[in-house]
Design a protein around this motif. Structure first.
Motif, short mmCIF file in Angstrom:
data_model
loop_
_atom_site.label_atom_id
_atom_site.label_comp_id
_atom_site.label_asym_id
_atom_site.label_seq_id
_atom_site.Cartn_x
_atom_site.Cartn_y
_atom_site.Cartn_z
N THR A 131 -12.35 10.10 9.16
CA THR A 131 -11.51 9.24 8.31
C THR A 131 -11.00 10.03 7.12
O THR A 131 -11.57 11.05 6.72
CB THR A 131 -12.31 8.04 7.81
OG1 THR A 131 -13.38 8.50 6.95
CG2 THR A 131 -12.92 7.26 8.97
N LEU A 132 -9.90 9.53 6.53
CA LEU A 132 -9.35 10.19 5.35
C LEU A 132 -10.36 10.19 4.21
O LEU A 132 -10.56 11.22 3.54
CB LEU A 132 -8.06 9.48 4.92
CG LEU A 132 -7.43 9.98 3.61
CD1 LEU A 132 -7.10 11.46 3.69
CD2 LEU A 132 -6.19 9.15 3.28
N LEU B 258 -13.08 12.79 4.86
CA LEU B 258 -12.62 14.15 4.63
C LEU B 258 -12.56 14.48 3.14
O LEU B 258 -12.97 15.56 2.70
CB LEU B 258 -11.24 14.34 5.26
CG LEU B 258 -11.18 14.35 6.79
CD1 LEU B 258 -9.73 14.30 7.25
CD2 LEU B 258 -11.86 15.58 7.35
N ASP C 292 -8.78 19.77 5.20
CA ASP C 292 -8.06 18.78 6.00
C ASP C 292 -7.89 17.47 5.24
O ASP C 292 -6.98 16.70 5.54
CB ASP C 292 -8.80 18.52 7.32
CG ASP C 292 -8.07 19.13 8.51
OD1 ASP C 292 -7.06 19.83 8.28
OD2 ASP C 292 -8.49 18.91 9.65
N GLY C 293 -8.76 17.19 4.27
CA GLY C 293 -8.61 15.98 3.47
C GLY C 293 -7.32 16.00 2.70
O GLY C 293 -6.58 15.00 2.67
N LEU D 206 -4.62 17.85 3.39
CA LEU D 206 -3.50 17.83 4.34
C LEU D 206 -3.26 16.44 4.90
O LEU D 206 -2.11 16.00 5.04
CB LEU D 206 -3.77 18.84 5.46
CG LEU D 206 -3.90 20.30 5.01
CD1 LEU D 206 -4.27 21.20 6.18
CD2 LEU D 206 -2.62 20.78 4.35
N HIS D 207 -4.33 15.72 5.23
CA HIS D 207 -4.18 14.36 5.75
C HIS D 207 -3.70 13.41 4.66
O HIS D 207 -2.91 12.49 4.93
CB HIS D 207 -5.51 13.86 6.32
CG HIS D 207 -5.79 14.34 7.72
ND1 HIS D 207 -6.05 15.66 8.00
CD2 HIS D 207 -5.84 13.70 8.90
CE1 HIS D 207 -6.26 15.81 9.30
NE2 HIS D 207 -6.14 14.63 9.87
N ALA E 52 -0.04 13.59 4.23
CA ALA E 52 0.71 13.04 5.35
C ALA E 52 0.54 11.53 5.48
O ALA E 52 1.31 10.88 6.19
CB ALA E 52 0.27 13.72 6.65
N ALA E 53 -0.45 10.95 4.80
CA ALA E 53 -0.75 9.52 4.91
C ALA E 53 0.15 8.72 3.97
O ALA E 53 0.77 9.27 3.06
CB ALA E 53 -2.21 9.26 4.57
N ALA F 186 -3.63 7.05 0.49
CA ALA F 186 -4.17 8.30 -0.03
C ALA F 186 -4.71 8.13 -1.45
O ALA F 186 -5.79 8.64 -1.79
CB ALA F 186 -3.09 9.38 0.01
N GLU G 52 -7.35 25.39 7.26
CA GLU G 52 -7.67 24.28 6.36
C GLU G 52 -8.57 24.72 5.20
O GLU G 52 -8.55 24.12 4.13
CB GLU G 52 -8.32 23.12 7.11
CG GLU G 52 -9.76 23.33 7.53
CD GLU G 52 -10.52 22.01 7.72
OE1 GLU G 52 -11.00 21.47 6.71
OE2 GLU G 52 -10.63 21.54 8.87
#
Length: 474
Positions: A11-12, A15, A22-23, A25-26, A29-30, A35, A418
Motif C-alpha cells: 500500500t502507499l 511504503l 517506491d513510496g 514514486l507511488h 503518481a497517486a 498522497a 528506487e
C-alpha cells in the motif's frame, strides 16, 4: 522504542511508513489528496521503531515539497490540547524535524511555525534546536523572552535553566542570548553554574567501588544488582576482574560461572570468555540451555560468546548453528561476521529459518543479512528481496540492499533505482553507485541529489563518481 502499526508493504501508506523510495514514486503518481493523506499520517504518527537511529524527516520534507503540501495538519497536531499534557518527544519530534528541513528549503511558513511552537509548545527544546540550524540571529534573539519566561527567577527555576543550558544540543541560541544586554546576565550565570556542576561531578565521583579482589568484586556485583537490577553491574564487574584476576583465581571464577548467584555468574562468564578460558564454551552452553537459568545469566552468556574471537569459538559456532534457539542464532551470527565460504550453508539456513519463524523484522536478521552479502551467497537473493520489501526497519532494508548489490545481478536495474529516493542516506549512497542510468528517472534524480544542499556529502560524492566521459547525459 515501540512497535508502531505498519500498513502492508503493497500500500502507499505502507511504503511511506517504511521510507522506501517506491513510496515517493507511488505518491507522485497517486491522486494528490490520497498522497497527502498518507504523508500526513506518517508525519503525525511516527512510524519508526527507533526514532534515534532511523531517518524519515528529510524523506517526508522532500515529499512535502514535491506535493506542495500545506502545513495546516502539522500545525493542528503541534498545538493540539494533547501537547499540554503529553510532553513525549515521540509525539512531535518527527513533525518538528520535517519543519526544520522545510525551513532549510526556504519555506517561510515552516520557519514561523517553528518559532511559534518554540514559544508555546511542550517540546520547545527540539524546535529550538531546529531553529538553531536554520533561523537568523534576529529571529533567535526574538525568542529569548518566551523561552526564559519558562524558568521562574527562583532557586529551582535557575537550577532548571542551568540544566537546560548545560544539556543544549545546539548552543547557538544560548550564546546569542548570553550577549543580550537584558537577558545576558541570567543566561551567562546559568552557563557558569552548569559548568561548575559538571566540574563537581568529575571531581567527586559518587559511583560504588568494589573491593580489590575477585571475591570482593563478585560480591559487589551481586549486591549492587540486587539493589539496582537495571544498573548493568555485571559488565562493570567483568572489567574490574580483568584488572584483578590472576591464574590462581581460575577455580573460583569457574565455580562462579557455573553456579554463583545471577549477577556474579554473569560477570564471571564474561571475564572467562574475554580471556578465552578453555572451559568457558561449555559453561556458556550450560548457562543458555539449563531450564532454570535466569534471563540475566543466559543473555550474559550469549553476549560473552558473541564477543569471542578465537578459533575454538568459531568451531563451536559451527556445531551450534544448527540449533533452533538463541544459542543457534548467536552461532549463526558469529559465522556471518567471521566465518569462511565453507560456512555459507549454515548462514543461509539460519537466514531462511529466521525469516520463516520470526518474520522480516527479527533482530538477528541484521547480522545474517550482512553475512549473506559478505559471503556473496547468490542463492540468498530471493530471501533478501523479501526482507527488503517487507521489513519496517529502514536500516535493515539498507543492509538488505547492500547484500543484494553483492548477490543479485538484477539489483542495478531493479531495487537500486528506487533506493535513490530512500529515506536513509547510506542507502541513497549505495544506489548512487549502482543504479543503472538507462532509466531516465535515475539521471534526473542523480542530478537532483547532486544539487540539493540538504543532501549528505557522502551521497553527493557517490553521485559525482558516476559523472565522467562515459556518462554524457549528465
Amino acid at each position: 522504542m515501540f512497535d508502531p502499526d505498519i500498513a502492508p508493504s503493497g500500500t502507499l501508506l505502507g511504503l511511506l511508513q517504511r521510507g522506501r523510495g517506491d513510496g515517493t514514486l507511488h505518491a507522485l503518481a497517486a491522486p494528490r489528496a490520497e498522497a497527502l493523506a498518507a504523508l500526513h499520517h506518517c508525519v503525525l504518527h511516527d512510524p519508526r521503531r527507533d526514532w534515534q537511529v532511523e531517518n524519515r524527516s528529510l524523506y517526508y520534507a522532500r515529499l512535502c515539497l514535491d506535493l506542495d503540501a500545506e502545513l495546516d495538519e502539522i500545525e493542528q497536531h503541534l498545538f493540539h490540547p494533547d501537547d499540554l499534557v503529553n510532553d513525549d518527544e515521540a509525539r512531535t519530534g518527527l513533525a518538528l524535524s520535517v519543519l526544520g528541513h522545510l525551513a532549510a528549503y526556504g519555506r517561510a511558513d515552516a520557519l514561523r511555525l517553528l518559532r511559534r511552537y518554540t514559544a508555546a509548545g511542550s517540546n520547545w527544546e527540539w524546535a529550538l534546536d531546529e531553529l538553531a540550524l536554520r533561523d537568523d540571529d534576529p529571529g533567535l534573539r526574538g525568542l529569548a523572552p518566551a523561552v526564559l519566561a519558562r524558568f521562574p527567577e527562583t532557586t529551582e527555576g535557575d537550577a532548571e535553566l542551568a540544566a537546560v543550558v548545560r544539556g543544549a544540543y545546539e548552543p547557538r541560541p544560548w550564546r546569542l542570548w548570553a550577549g543580550d544586554p537584558h537577558h545576558g546576565p541570567r543566561v551567562r550565570a546559568a552557563a557558569e553554574q552548569g559548568a561548575f556542576d559538571r566540574w563537581q561531578r568529575q571531581m567527586r565521583p559518587s559511583g560504588p567501588r568494589p573491593g580489590w579482589s575477585v571475591h570482593d568484586i563478585l560480591l559487589w556485583a551481586q549486591r549492587e544488582h540486587d539493589l539496582k537490577p537495571d544498573a548493568r553491574r555485571p559488565d562493570a564487574a567483568a572489567r574490574c576482574l580483568a584488572a584483578v584476576a590472576g591464574p590462581e583465581d581460575r577455580p573460583e571464577l569457574l565455580a562462579a560461572a557455573a553456579s554463583a548467584p545471577d549477577a556474579a555468574r554473569a560477570a564471571a562468564l564474561r571475564h572467562l570468555a574475554e580471556i578465552g578460558d578453555p572451559e568457558v564454551l561449555d559453561l556458556i552452553e550450560a548457562a543458555v540451555t539449563e531450564p532454570d537459568a535466569s534471563e540475566l545469566v543466559s543473555q550474559a552468556a550469549l553476549s560473552a560468546f558473541e564477543r569471542m574471537r578465537s578459533i575454538s569459538a568459531l568451531d563451536r559456532a559451527r556445531v551450534w548453528a544448527h540449533r533452533p534457539d538463541a544459542l543457534g542464532d548467536a552461532a549463526a551470527a558469529m559465522l556471518s561476521c567471521r566465518g569462511g565460504q565453507y560456512d555459507t550453508p549454515l548462514v543461509l539456513a539460519a537466514l531462511r529459518r529466521t525469516v520463516r519463524a520470526e518474520g522480516p523484522d527479527a533482530q538477528i536478521l541484521w547480522t545474517l543479512v550482512d553475512g549473506a552479502g559478505r559471503l556473496t551467497i547468490s542463492c540468498a537473493a530471493p530471501v533478501l528481496r523479501h526482507v527488503y520489501r517487507e521489513t519496517a526497519s529502514s536500516h535493515l532494508r539498507g543492509r538488505a540492499a547492500r547484500a543484494l548489490a553483492a548477490t543479485d545481478p538484477s539489483f542495478a536495474a531493479g531495487f537500486a533505482v528506487e533506493c535513490l529516493w530512500d529515506c536513509e542516506e547510506s542507502t541513497r549512497e549505495l544506489a548512487a553507485r549502482h543504479a543503472a542510468t538507462a532509466d531516465t528517472r535515475v539521471v534526473e534524480q542523480l542530478r537532483r541529489l547532486a544539487a540539493d544542499p540538504a543532501e549528505e556529502a557522502e551521497v553527493q560524492t557517490a553521485v559525482r563518481s558516476r559523472i565522467g566521459p562515459e556518462t554524457p547525459d549528465f
